[in-house]
Design an enzyme around this catalytic site. Structure first.
Site, PDB file in Angstrom:
ATOM      1  N   ARG A  50     -10.517  -2.837  -3.647  1.00  0.00           N
ATOM      2  CA  ARG A  50     -11.911  -3.133  -3.288  1.00  0.00           C
ATOM      3  C   ARG A  50     -12.886  -2.912  -4.439  1.00  0.00           C
ATOM      4  O   ARG A  50     -14.022  -3.389  -4.369  1.00  0.00           O
ATOM      5  CB  ARG A  50     -12.324  -2.327  -2.049  1.00  0.00           C
ATOM      6  CG  ARG A  50     -11.713  -2.883  -0.783  1.00  0.00           C
ATOM      7  CD  ARG A  50     -12.202  -2.199   0.469  1.00  0.00           C
ATOM      8  NE  ARG A  50     -11.595  -2.818   1.636  1.00  0.00           N
ATOM      9  CZ  ARG A  50     -11.471  -2.227   2.818  1.00  0.00           C
ATOM     10  NH1 ARG A  50     -11.923  -1.005   2.995  1.00  0.00           N
ATOM     11  NH2 ARG A  50     -10.912  -2.860   3.829  1.00  0.00           N
ATOM     12  N   ASP A  87     -15.204   3.038   3.720  1.00  0.00           N
ATOM     13  CA  ASP A  87     -15.068   1.624   4.080  1.00  0.00           C
ATOM     14  C   ASP A  87     -16.367   0.829   3.867  1.00  0.00           C
ATOM     15  O   ASP A  87     -16.365  -0.395   3.987  1.00  0.00           O
ATOM     16  CB  ASP A  87     -14.632   1.488   5.547  1.00  0.00           C
ATOM     17  CG  ASP A  87     -13.202   1.999   5.746  1.00  0.00           C
ATOM     18  OD1 ASP A  87     -12.432   2.018   4.770  1.00  0.00           O
ATOM     19  OD2 ASP A  87     -12.860   2.383   6.882  1.00  0.00           O
ATOM     20  N   ARG A 138       0.828  -1.214   0.000  1.00  0.00           N
ATOM     21  CA  ARG A 138       0.000   0.000   0.000  1.00  0.00           C
ATOM     22  C   ARG A 138       0.867   1.272   0.000  1.00  0.00           C
ATOM     23  O   ARG A 138       1.977   1.271   0.517  1.00  0.00           O
ATOM     24  CB  ARG A 138      -0.962  -0.046   1.196  1.00  0.00           C
ATOM     25  CG  ARG A 138      -1.947  -1.192   1.050  1.00  0.00           C
ATOM     26  CD  ARG A 138      -2.857  -1.321   2.228  1.00  0.00           C
ATOM     27  NE  ARG A 138      -3.721  -0.158   2.401  1.00  0.00           N
ATOM     28  CZ  ARG A 138      -4.511   0.029   3.452  1.00  0.00           C
ATOM     29  NH1 ARG A 138      -4.548  -0.878   4.415  1.00  0.00           N
ATOM     30  NH2 ARG A 138      -5.254   1.099   3.531  1.00  0.00           N
TER      31      ARG A 138
HETATM   32  C1  S3P Z   1      -9.018   5.490   8.681  1.00  0.00           C
HETATM   33  C2  S3P Z   1      -9.114   6.215   7.537  1.00  0.00           C
HETATM   34  C3  S3P Z   1      -9.537   5.646   6.239  1.00  0.00           C
HETATM   35  C4  S3P Z   1     -10.235   4.307   6.404  1.00  0.00           C
HETATM   36  C5  S3P Z   1      -9.515   3.409   7.368  1.00  0.00           C
HETATM   37  C6  S3P Z   1      -9.377   4.057   8.726  1.00  0.00           C
HETATM   38  C7  S3P Z   1      -8.560   6.148   9.916  1.00  0.00           C
HETATM   39  O1  S3P Z   1      -8.384   5.453   5.442  1.00  0.00           O
HETATM   40  O2  S3P Z   1     -10.374   3.662   5.159  1.00  0.00           O
HETATM   41  O3  S3P Z   1     -10.212   2.182   7.513  1.00  0.00           O
HETATM   42  O4  S3P Z   1      -8.719   5.586  11.003  1.00  0.00           O
HETATM   43  O5  S3P Z   1      -8.034   7.267   9.807  1.00  0.00           O
HETATM   44  P1  S3P Z   1      -7.793   6.643   4.533  1.00  0.00           P
HETATM   45  O6  S3P Z   1      -7.579   7.778   5.419  1.00  0.00           O
HETATM   46  O7  S3P Z   1      -6.510   6.139   3.970  1.00  0.00           O
HETATM   47  O8  S3P Z   1      -8.830   6.868   3.472  1.00  0.00           O
END
Ligand code: S3P
Length: 425
Positions: free
Chosen positions: A343, A312, A120
């Site tokens: 996804r 999500d 990632r």
């Molecule tokens: C999260 C932010 C989101 C989300 C992840 C949790 C967080 O990711 O998809 O499950 O706790 O800040 P991104 O900030 O990379 O979009």
């Protein structure tokens, strides 16, 4: 392997485990605060346990009794150089937010993760943290983990988020509490703001304005954090109930922070019967009960402005769309390609296997319904949210649906199978 049998309706009163985002942040902020923090309702999913493990390696005492976590904070400058690699497991939040904190430390740490996390994108955090003064290396020049971080001597920056990501925003804000001067983060579309809210309640020097946030060097004080139920976990059961006539489900004590409630807005746009009850506030976060009655849903259009508020939930929204009448188009969701799996492809390919009329778009997907959902075996891609979305699809199918490699569900929702049983019996 998880096998799900079709049901006619779902019903009951349930709770869901603690919010993943808030649980991570509670341990992180508790670790760098003065004094003790008590976190209740902590999510005992593998991701949050990875965060606890990493902060223990950084010298923090963390005591766990069920889902009550006690963190004995070491103050902003009390973390210690770890004598081994920090393993964030499958957790992007652990790696990216912790990198922000490590950027402020005058020592060297190496952060890695599992096979998925090592694929990632990490340049999104290494670039701004380097601009603040941290020395960061990693595979492909810091684009991929393992990352090697030597922090300290940071200066504030004025950073415009190139991607709508709360993880990136949070990494820069957390580094900002170690930096000289002002750190300013501007975002085009607001992403979840748990870091801002929690930093404020821990006494951080933070200001949230319309579209931007500023933070200055801060000393934090330990706090009590009550973690609400995770709306991203509740989402699976919300869809299970909303899309099936005759269902009646109450999910109690769910976090209703407006930066997270896109799933409610979308289901209501699709015609769902959802009401909120017992709304209150704790630790700067809204909490309430969600009451869902099943109805025939209609297709909807989901575009980029709302995506961060339901990022999500898209795999399970695609399941709701499969049951809805008409076309659902989801666009502006290219960030989904960089989650625990791609996804977009995972959702489209697996729902197609179950007979759903769905096609992949460059930045989303299009679903035409309602569909007659067949049984069969689908893959999880080792992605917890894909596995759970497919399980919900199985409730609507004509034959049982088996989900391969479903053990990944424990990343965010270890009790998923029990809760599913409780509402389908
Ligand atoms: C999260 C932010 C989101 C989300 C992840 C949790 C967080 O990711 O998809 O499950 O706790 O800040 P991104 O900030 O990379 O979009």
């Amino acid at each position: 392997m998880l096998k799900v049998n079709p049901v006619k309706k779902v019903q009951g009163v349930i709770t869901v485990p603690g919010d993943k985002s808030i649980s991570h942040r509670g341990v992180m902020l508790g670790s760098i605060s003065k004094g003790k923090s008590i976190i209740t309702g902590f999510l005992l999913g593998e991701d949050c346990l990875s965060t606890i493990k990493c902060f223990r390696q950084l010298g923090v005492e963390v005591n766990q009794q069920g889902n009550r976590i006690e963190v004995i904070g070491r103050g902003t400058n009390g973390l210690m150089e770890p004598n081994d690699v920090l393993d964030a497991g499958n957790s992007g939040t652990t790696m990216r937010l912790m990198s922000g904190i490590l950027a402020g430390q005058d020592f060297m740490s190496v952060v890695t993760g599992d096979g998925s996390l090592r694929k990632r994108p990490m340049a999104r955090v290494s670039v701004p943290l380097r601009e603040m003064g941290a020395t960061i290396d990693g595979r492909e020049n810091g684009k991929l983990a393992p990352l090697v971080i030597r922090g300290g001597n940071l200066k504030g920056i004025d950073y415009k988020l190139p991607v709508s990501s709360a993880q990136v925003k949070s990494a820069v804000l957390l580094a900002g509490i170690y930096a000289d001067g002002v750190t300013k983060v501007t975002e085009k579309v607001q992403t979840r703001d748990h870091t801002e809210r929690m930093l404020k309640s821990f006494g951080g020097n933070i200001n949230c304005e319309d579209g931007y946030i500023t933070v200055k060097r801060s000393e934090l004080e330990g706090q009590e954090v009550e973690v609400p139920g995770d709306i991203s976990s509740a989402a699976f059961f919300m869809v299970a109930a909303a899309a099936r006539e005759g269902s009646h489900l109450v999910i109690k004590n769910v976090g209703l922070n407006p930066t997270r409630t896109g799933i409610i807005d979308v289901l209501m746009n699709m015609g769902a019967d959802i009401t909120l009850d017992n709304i209150r506030s704790s630790g700067g976060e809204e909490i309430g009960d969600i009451v869902i009655k099943g109805k025939k849903l209609q297709g909807t259009n989901i575009t980029k402005e709302i995506i961060p508020r339901l990022i999500d939930e898209i795999p399970v929204i695609a399941v709701a769309a499969s049951m809805a009448e008409g076309t659902t188009r989801i666009t502006g969701a290219e960030e989904l390609k960089f989650k625990e799996s791609n996804r977009i492809t995972a959702t489209v390919d697996e729902l197609k296997k179950l007979g759903v009329n769905i096609k992949e778009l460059p930045d989303g997907m299009e679903i035409v319904g309602p569909n007659k959902i067949g049984g069969g075996t689908v893959e999880s891609y080792d992605d917890h949210r894909i596995a759970m979305a497919m399980a919900i699809c199985g409730l609507f199918a004509e034959e049982p649906v088996a989900i391969n490699d479903s053990h990944c569900i424990a990343i965010s929702f270890p009790e998923f199978e029990d809760k599913l049983k409780a509402i389908t019996e």
